[in-house]
Design a protein around this motif. Structure first.
Motif, PDB file in Angstrom:
ATOM      1  N   GLN A   6       4.336 -10.417   2.934  1.00 21.30           N
ATOM      2  CA  GLN A   6       4.177  -8.938   3.134  1.00 21.30           C
ATOM      3  C   GLN A   6       4.073  -8.791   4.975  1.00 21.30           C
ATOM      4  O   GLN A   6       3.302  -9.538   5.455  1.00 21.30           O
ATOM      5  CB  GLN A   6       2.996  -8.291   2.571  1.00 21.30           C
ATOM      6  CG  GLN A   6       3.188  -8.257   0.933  1.00 21.30           C
ATOM      7  CD  GLN A   6       2.211  -7.590   0.585  1.00 21.30           C
ATOM      8  OE1 GLN A   6       1.207  -8.120  -0.287  1.00 21.30           O
ATOM      9  NE2 GLN A   6       2.066  -6.156   0.850  1.00 21.30           N
ATOM     10  N   CYS A  23       8.105  -6.198   1.662  1.00 15.38           N
ATOM     11  CA  CYS A  23       7.617  -7.183   0.904  1.00 15.38           C
ATOM     12  C   CYS A  23       8.811  -8.162   0.574  1.00 15.38           C
ATOM     13  O   CYS A  23       9.881  -7.648   0.204  1.00 15.38           O
ATOM     14  CB  CYS A  23       7.035  -6.680  -0.296  1.00 15.38           C
ATOM     15  SG  CYS A  23       6.956  -7.812  -1.810  1.00 15.38           S
ATOM     16  N   TRP A  34       4.437  -2.878  -6.617  1.00 15.99           N
ATOM     17  CA  TRP A  34       3.242  -2.719  -5.651  1.00 15.99           C
ATOM     18  C   TRP A  34       2.045  -1.975  -6.173  1.00 15.99           C
ATOM     19  O   TRP A  34       1.894  -1.094  -7.015  1.00 15.99           O
ATOM     20  CB  TRP A  34       4.013  -1.519  -4.831  1.00 15.99           C
ATOM     21  CG  TRP A  34       4.976  -1.994  -3.867  1.00 15.99           C
ATOM     22  CD1 TRP A  34       6.460  -1.977  -4.035  1.00 15.99           C
ATOM     23  CD2 TRP A  34       4.964  -2.451  -2.394  1.00 15.99           C
ATOM     24  NE1 TRP A  34       7.176  -2.490  -3.192  1.00 15.99           N
ATOM     25  CE2 TRP A  34       6.249  -2.723  -1.897  1.00 15.99           C
ATOM     26  CE3 TRP A  34       3.909  -2.449  -1.846  1.00 15.99           C
ATOM     27  CZ2 TRP A  34       6.324  -3.387  -0.735  1.00 15.99           C
ATOM     28  CZ3 TRP A  34       4.183  -3.321  -0.410  1.00 15.99           C
ATOM     29  CH2 TRP A  34       5.303  -3.486   0.112  1.00 15.99           C
ATOM     30  N   LEU A  76       7.746  -0.175   0.483  1.00 13.78           N
ATOM     31  CA  LEU A  76       6.833   0.929   0.085  1.00 13.78           C
ATOM     32  C   LEU A  76       6.852   1.899   1.219  1.00 13.78           C
ATOM     33  O   LEU A  76       6.555   1.741   2.467  1.00 13.78           O
ATOM     34  CB  LEU A  76       5.658   0.470  -0.143  1.00 13.78           C
ATOM     35  CG  LEU A  76       4.529   1.423  -0.393  1.00 13.78           C
ATOM     36  CD1 LEU A  76       4.788   2.375  -1.465  1.00 13.78           C
ATOM     37  CD2 LEU A  76       3.287   0.762  -0.604  1.00 13.78           C
ATOM     38  N   TYR A  89      -2.606  -2.747   0.617  1.00 14.62           N
ATOM     39  CA  TYR A  89      -1.320  -2.594  -0.343  1.00 14.62           C
ATOM     40  C   TYR A  89      -0.903  -4.160  -0.640  1.00 14.62           C
ATOM     41  O   TYR A  89      -0.425  -4.655   0.180  1.00 14.62           O
ATOM     42  CB  TYR A  89      -0.396  -1.714   0.280  1.00 14.62           C
ATOM     43  CG  TYR A  89      -0.827  -0.003   0.430  1.00 14.62           C
ATOM     44  CD1 TYR A  89      -1.568   0.273   1.336  1.00 14.62           C
ATOM     45  CD2 TYR A  89      -0.484   0.639  -0.531  1.00 14.62           C
ATOM     46  CE1 TYR A  89      -2.002   1.400   1.362  1.00 14.62           C
ATOM     47  CE2 TYR A  89      -0.858   2.168  -0.488  1.00 14.62           C
ATOM     48  CZ  TYR A  89      -1.658   2.486   0.502  1.00 14.62           C
ATOM     49  OH  TYR A  89      -1.992   3.773   0.416  1.00 14.62           O
ATOM     50  N   CYS A  91       1.753  -6.573  -2.794  1.00 12.22           N
ATOM     51  CA  CYS A  91       3.052  -6.582  -3.409  1.00 12.22           C
ATOM     52  C   CYS A  91       2.924  -7.911  -4.213  1.00 12.22           C
ATOM     53  O   CYS A  91       2.111  -8.665  -4.082  1.00 12.22           O
ATOM     54  CB  CYS A  91       4.202  -6.905  -2.421  1.00 12.22           C
ATOM     55  SG  CYS A  91       5.806  -7.238  -2.930  1.00 12.22           S
TER      56      CYS A  91
END
Lengths: 112, 111
Positions: A6, A23, A34, A76, A89, A91
């Motif tokens: 990521q 990602c 996600w 994203l 966040y 992945c």
């Protein structure tokens, strides 16, 4: 064999701005999911991509959108950032029909 | 939607102690996994265990699907076991490997 990658690892944005997180799935995986993890909470499902289409979506507003590319990597995007979007966040990649998940180390987004 | 509850929320142990973490879920599932999140945020899969019992070294897990709970056992705990343990389930109606996470158990193991 690389796992899930990521980028970036950390990011600081201002309210109202837009952000794109990236990602790259584990080799051999074709599905990318996600998750958003607020401080002190468990990850929450945002959406999942397979064959370049969004297949499932969690309870997140349309400000959250994504994309999957032919090489299975994914982005994203979050528009009109709010302070409450500050989170880690994550992945995760997997193979269709297989329950094994591999998570990346995440992108920590701070909205100021 | 399906609810996932983990207990206890926090746990402090001395090195060498044993512990049991519990996960209750409110509906039938076709997927249940235990994860360990290290201080850097990395989620590591410990077990895929929708039913039955599995063991991996000092860790073992048991899921009783008919009673909708799972247990994670940590024996002879070490300081490296510290972190947050998450239970995550995949609802039968969910499809496509979607996972719903509990709030986690925060474990601190002191030397």
């Amino acid at each position: 064999d690389a796992g899930v990658t990521q980028s970036p690892t950390h990011l600081i944005k201002t309210r109202g701005q837009q952000v794109t997180l990236r990602c790259s799935p584990k080799s051999g995986h074709d599905t990318v999911s996600w998750y958003q993890q607020a401080l002190g909470q468990g990850p929450q499902f945002i959406f999942q991509y397979y064959e370049e289409e969004e297949r499932q979506r969690g309870n997140f507003p349309d400000r959250f959108s994504g994309h999957q590319f032919p090489n299975y990597s994914s982005e994203l995007n979050v528009n009109a950032l709010l302070l409450g979007d500050s989170a880690l966040y994550l992945c995760a990649s997997s193979t269709r029909g297989n329950y094994g998940y591999t998570f990346g180390s995440g992108t920590r987004l701070t909205v100021v | 939607g399906i609810q996932v509850e983990q207990s206890p929320p926090d746990l402090i142990l001395q090195e060498g102690a044993n512990s049991t973490l519990r996960c209750n879920f409110s509906d039938s599932v076709n997927n249940l996994q235990w994860f360990h999140q290290n201080p850097w945020g990395q989620l590591i899969n410990l077990f895929y265990i929708p039913s039955g019992t599995k063991q991996n070294g000092r860790l073992s897990a048991t899921t009783v699907a008919t009673e909708r709970y799972s247990l994670l056992y940590i024996s002879s705990s070490q300081t490296t076991d510290s972190g947050v343990y998450f239970c995550a389930v995949g609802p039968i109606s969910g499809g496509y490997n979607k996972l719903i996470f509990g709030a986690g158990t925060r474990l601190a193991v002191h030397p």
